[in-house]
Design a protein around this motif. Structure first.
Motif, PDB file in Angstrom:
ATOM      1  N   GLU A 182       3.033   5.243  -8.714  1.00  0.00           N
ATOM      2  CA  GLU A 182       3.511   5.762  -7.775  1.00  0.00           C
ATOM      3  C   GLU A 182       3.487   7.231  -7.327  1.00  0.00           C
ATOM      4  O   GLU A 182       2.205   7.584  -6.002  1.00  0.00           O
ATOM      5  N   ASN A 183       3.884   7.615  -8.228  1.00  0.00           N
ATOM      6  CA  ASN A 183       2.975   9.297  -8.152  1.00  0.00           C
ATOM      7  C   ASN A 183       1.898   9.459  -7.705  1.00  0.00           C
ATOM      8  O   ASN A 183       1.248  10.200  -6.912  1.00  0.00           O
ATOM      9  N   ALA A 184       1.012   8.877  -8.937  1.00  0.00           N
ATOM     10  CA  ALA A 184       0.135   9.045  -8.970  1.00  0.00           C
ATOM     11  C   ALA A 184      -0.779   9.272  -7.504  1.00  0.00           C
ATOM     12  O   ALA A 184      -2.040   9.866  -6.831  1.00  0.00           O
ATOM     13  N   ILE A 185      -0.706   7.806  -7.302  1.00  0.00           N
ATOM     14  CA  ILE A 185      -1.128   7.221  -5.615  1.00  0.00           C
ATOM     15  C   ILE A 185      -0.311   7.650  -4.126  1.00  0.00           C
ATOM     16  O   ILE A 185      -1.076   8.333  -3.952  1.00  0.00           O
ATOM     17  N   LYS A 186       0.544   8.399  -4.751  1.00  0.00           N
ATOM     18  CA  LYS A 186       1.246   9.620  -3.623  1.00  0.00           C
ATOM     19  C   LYS A 186       0.869  10.932  -3.525  1.00  0.00           C
ATOM     20  O   LYS A 186      -0.009  11.514  -2.729  1.00  0.00           O
ATOM     21  N   TYR A 187       0.347  11.596  -4.428  1.00  0.00           N
ATOM     22  CA  TYR A 187      -0.422  12.854  -4.676  1.00  0.00           C
ATOM     23  C   TYR A 187      -1.835  12.833  -4.981  1.00  0.00           C
ATOM     24  O   TYR A 187      -2.234  13.683  -5.409  1.00  0.00           O
ATOM     25  N   THR A 188      -2.792  11.813  -4.045  1.00  0.00           N
ATOM     26  CA  THR A 188      -3.716  11.931  -4.291  1.00  0.00           C
ATOM     27  C   THR A 188      -4.626  11.340  -2.933  1.00  0.00           C
ATOM     28  O   THR A 188      -3.451  10.338  -2.250  1.00  0.00           O
ATOM     29  N   THR A 210      -4.077   8.069 -15.244  1.00  0.00           N
ATOM     30  CA  THR A 210      -4.954   9.244 -13.935  1.00  0.00           C
ATOM     31  C   THR A 210      -5.023   9.108 -13.294  1.00  0.00           C
ATOM     32  O   THR A 210      -5.329   7.935 -12.296  1.00  0.00           O
ATOM     33  N   ASP A 211      -5.255  10.347 -12.551  1.00  0.00           N
ATOM     34  CA  ASP A 211      -5.688  11.122 -10.829  1.00  0.00           C
ATOM     35  C   ASP A 211      -6.504  11.862  -9.991  1.00  0.00           C
ATOM     36  O   ASP A 211      -6.424  12.694 -11.219  1.00  0.00           O
ATOM     37  N   SER A 212      -6.637  11.770  -9.733  1.00  0.00           N
ATOM     38  CA  SER A 212      -7.866  12.696  -8.586  1.00  0.00           C
ATOM     39  C   SER A 212      -7.387  13.574  -7.894  1.00  0.00           C
ATOM     40  O   SER A 212      -8.652  14.059  -6.717  1.00  0.00           O
ATOM     41  N   PHE A 229      13.585  19.226  -9.225  1.00  0.00           N
ATOM     42  CA  PHE A 229      11.875  19.787  -9.350  1.00  0.00           C
ATOM     43  C   PHE A 229      10.811  18.912  -8.502  1.00  0.00           C
ATOM     44  O   PHE A 229       9.822  18.120  -8.844  1.00  0.00           O
ATOM     45  N   ARG A 230      10.129  19.722  -7.278  1.00  0.00           N
ATOM     46  CA  ARG A 230       9.089  19.452  -6.734  1.00  0.00           C
ATOM     47  C   ARG A 230       8.282  20.413  -6.626  1.00  0.00           C
ATOM     48  O   ARG A 230       8.204  21.927  -5.736  1.00  0.00           O
ATOM     49  N   ALA A 231       7.235  19.893  -7.577  1.00  0.00           N
ATOM     50  CA  ALA A 231       6.419  21.334  -6.593  1.00  0.00           C
ATOM     51  C   ALA A 231       5.530  22.163  -5.444  1.00  0.00           C
ATOM     52  O   ALA A 231       5.696  21.080  -4.652  1.00  0.00           O
ATOM     53  N   ALA A 232       5.534  23.021  -5.061  1.00  0.00           N
ATOM     54  CA  ALA A 232       5.365  23.177  -3.342  1.00  0.00           C
ATOM     55  C   ALA A 232       4.374  22.803  -3.204  1.00  0.00           C
ATOM     56  O   ALA A 232       4.078  21.953  -1.974  1.00  0.00           O
ATOM     57  N   GLY A 241      10.326  12.819  -1.691  1.00  0.00           N
ATOM     58  CA  GLY A 241      10.726  13.070  -2.941  1.00  0.00           C
ATOM     59  C   GLY A 241      11.731  13.335  -3.309  1.00  0.00           C
ATOM     60  O   GLY A 241      12.580  14.045  -2.516  1.00  0.00           O
ATOM     61  N   SER A 242      12.331  12.828  -4.414  1.00  0.00           N
ATOM     62  CA  SER A 242      13.962  13.686  -5.065  1.00  0.00           C
ATOM     63  C   SER A 242      13.790  14.293  -6.023  1.00  0.00           C
ATOM     64  O   SER A 242      14.685  14.578  -6.609  1.00  0.00           O
ATOM     65  N   GLY A 243      12.814  14.505  -6.756  1.00  0.00           N
ATOM     66  CA  GLY A 243      12.158  15.235  -7.724  1.00  0.00           C
ATOM     67  C   GLY A 243      13.359  14.403  -9.038  1.00  0.00           C
ATOM     68  O   GLY A 243      13.620  15.102  -9.903  1.00  0.00           O
ATOM     69  N   GLY A 245      12.853  10.973 -10.020  1.00  0.00           N
ATOM     70  CA  GLY A 245      11.683   9.793 -10.993  1.00  0.00           C
ATOM     71  C   GLY A 245      11.699  10.727 -12.321  1.00  0.00           C
ATOM     72  O   GLY A 245      11.294   9.761 -13.595  1.00  0.00           O
ATOM     73  N   LEU A 246      10.808  11.820 -13.057  1.00  0.00           N
ATOM     74  CA  LEU A 246       9.808  12.166 -13.663  1.00  0.00           C
ATOM     75  C   LEU A 246      11.083  12.551 -15.189  1.00  0.00           C
ATOM     76  O   LEU A 246      11.289  12.608 -16.250  1.00  0.00           O
ATOM     77  N   PHE A 247      12.166  12.968 -14.178  1.00  0.00           N
ATOM     78  CA  PHE A 247      13.278  13.301 -14.968  1.00  0.00           C
ATOM     79  C   PHE A 247      13.704  11.656 -15.946  1.00  0.00           C
ATOM     80  O   PHE A 247      13.639  12.107 -16.943  1.00  0.00           O
TER      81      PHE A 247
END
Ligand code: ADP
Length: 283
Positions: A182-188, A210-212, A229-232, A241-243, A245-247
Motif C-alpha cells: 500500500e505504501n509503494a502504491i500511495k507514494y508513487t 520496489t516502486d518508482s 514518523f512521516r517524511a515531509a 497516514g498514521s506513520g 505501519g512500518l513500526f
C-alpha cells in the motif's frame, strides 16, 4: 607467672578478639553500604526509565488524539451540514456523506494501528505460528488492493515464486505486506510502477517491494521505522497516514526472526526488503 600477668594476658586476648570482631563488623558494614549505594543507583535508573516511559506514553496519547481529532472534526462538520440541510442538491449530499464514511474508515484504521502498537509494546500480542505459504499471503493482499492500484493509476508487476512455506503468523504477515505494498502504491505518482518479487534463498524467503515513487530523503531515512514518523514529502502526497505501519511491520518481522530494510533515492523510488527465515525461532 603471677596472677596479675595472667589477668593481663586474658585481657589482651579479649582485646584481640574484640578487635577482630570490630574489624569484621566494619567490613560487613562497608559491604552493606556498597550494596545500598548499588541499590540506590539501580532505583535511580529504574526511576529514570519509568519517567522516560511516562513521557513516551504521554507523547503517544497526545499524537494519537491529534490524529483522531481531524477525521472526527470532519464527521462533526458533515453531520452539522446534514442537520441544517446545507447542500445544493442530493448529489452534493452523497458526496459529503461519502467523505464522512472515508473519515470513519480512517479513524477505524488508526484505532486498529494504535491498538496493535499497544499490544506489541505491552507484550500482550499473541502470535499464532503455523506453516504459511507467504507467496499466497502476498497474492491475496495484491488481489485485495486492486481498487487502490486502479484509483492511483499505478502499474503493479508481480514476480513471485509459486510458493514459499515458512513458519509464521498468517494475519501478522498479511499486515506486513499490506503495509509495504500500500505504501509503494500511495507514494508513487500515477503512471509509475510497483513491483513485488520473491526469492527463495537457502534458509530464507526474501521479498522485495520496489516502486518508482517519491523516494525517502536521506536526512529522514534514520527515522522511517519510528512510531508516527512521516517524511515531509510523504505528507505532501498523502495527508492521511498514521506513520505507524512500518513500526508495526518491523516488530512483526523481528518476531518472526527476520529482517526488514530499505534503499531509496528521492525522485527515483524505493525498495523495501523483507527476509524471513523458513523456520524461525518462536519468540
Ligand atoms: P504512513 O504511510 O501511514 O505514513 P508508515 O509507517 O507506513 O506510515 O510509513 C512511514 C513513512 O515512511 C511514510 O510516511 C513515508 O514518509 C515513508 N515511506 C514508507 N514507504 C515509502 C515508500 N514506498 N516511498 C516513499 N516513502 C515511504
Amino acid at each position: 607467672m603471677s596472677d596479675l600477668e595472667n589477668k593481663l594476658k586474658e585481657v589482651e586476648q579479649e582485646l584481640a578478639l574484640s578487635k577482630e570482631h570490630l574489624e569484621k563488623m566494619m567490613i560487613e558494614q562497608q559491604d552493606a553500604a556498597r550494596l545500598l549505594i548499588r541499590r540506590d543507583l539501580a532505583l535511580s535508573r529504574a526511576n529514570e526509565k519509568l519517567q522516560a516511559l511516562d513521557v513516551a506514553k504521554s507523547e503517544f496519547i497526545s499524537i494519537a488524539a491529534h490524529q483522531l481529532r481531524t477525521p472526527l472534526s470532519a464527521i462533526k462538520w458533515i453531520l452539522h451540514m446534514i442537520s441544517n440541510n446545507e447542500f445544493r442538491d442530493d448529489a452534493e449530499k452523497v458526496q459529503f456523506v461519502e467523505k464522512a464514511v472515508q473519515s470513519t474508515d480512517r479513524m477505524i484504521a488508526l484505532v486498529n494501528d494504535l491498538l496493535e502498537v499497544d499490544h506489541i509494546q505491552s507484550g500482550k500480542d499473541q502470535f499464532v505460528f503455523t506453516t504459511v505459504d507467504v507467496v499466497a499471503v502476498v497474492n491475496s493482499v495484491v488481489s485485495e488492493i486492486q481498487s487502490l492500484v486502479e484509483k492511483r493509476g499505478v502499474k503493479l508487476n508481480l514476480n513471485l515464486s509459486p510458493e514459499i512455506h515458512i513458519s509464521g503468523d498468517v494475519n501478522k504477515l498479511r499486515a506486513v505486506f499490506q503495509n509495504l505494498i500500500e505504501n509503494a502504491i500511495k507514494y508513487t505518482q500515477p503512471g509509475g510502477t510497483v513491483t513485488v518479487s520473491s526469492l527463495l534463498e537457502k534458509e530464507t524467503a526474501k521479498f522485495v517491494v520496489t516502486d518508482s515513487g517519491i523516494g525517502i530523503p536521506d536526512n529522514q531515512k534514520p527515522h522511517i521505522f519510528t512510531k508516527f514518523f512521516r517524511a515531509a514529502n510523504a505528507l505532501r502526497v498523502d495527508t492521511v497516514g498514521s506513520g505507524l505501519g512500518l513500526f508495526i511491520a518491523r516488530e512483526i518481522v523481528l518476531r518472526h526472526g527476520g529482517k526488514i530494510w530499505f534503499e531509496s533515492e528521492v525522485g527515483k523510488g524505493t525498495s523495501f526488503f523483507v527476509e524471513l527465515p523458513i523456520a524461525p525461532v518462536q519468540k
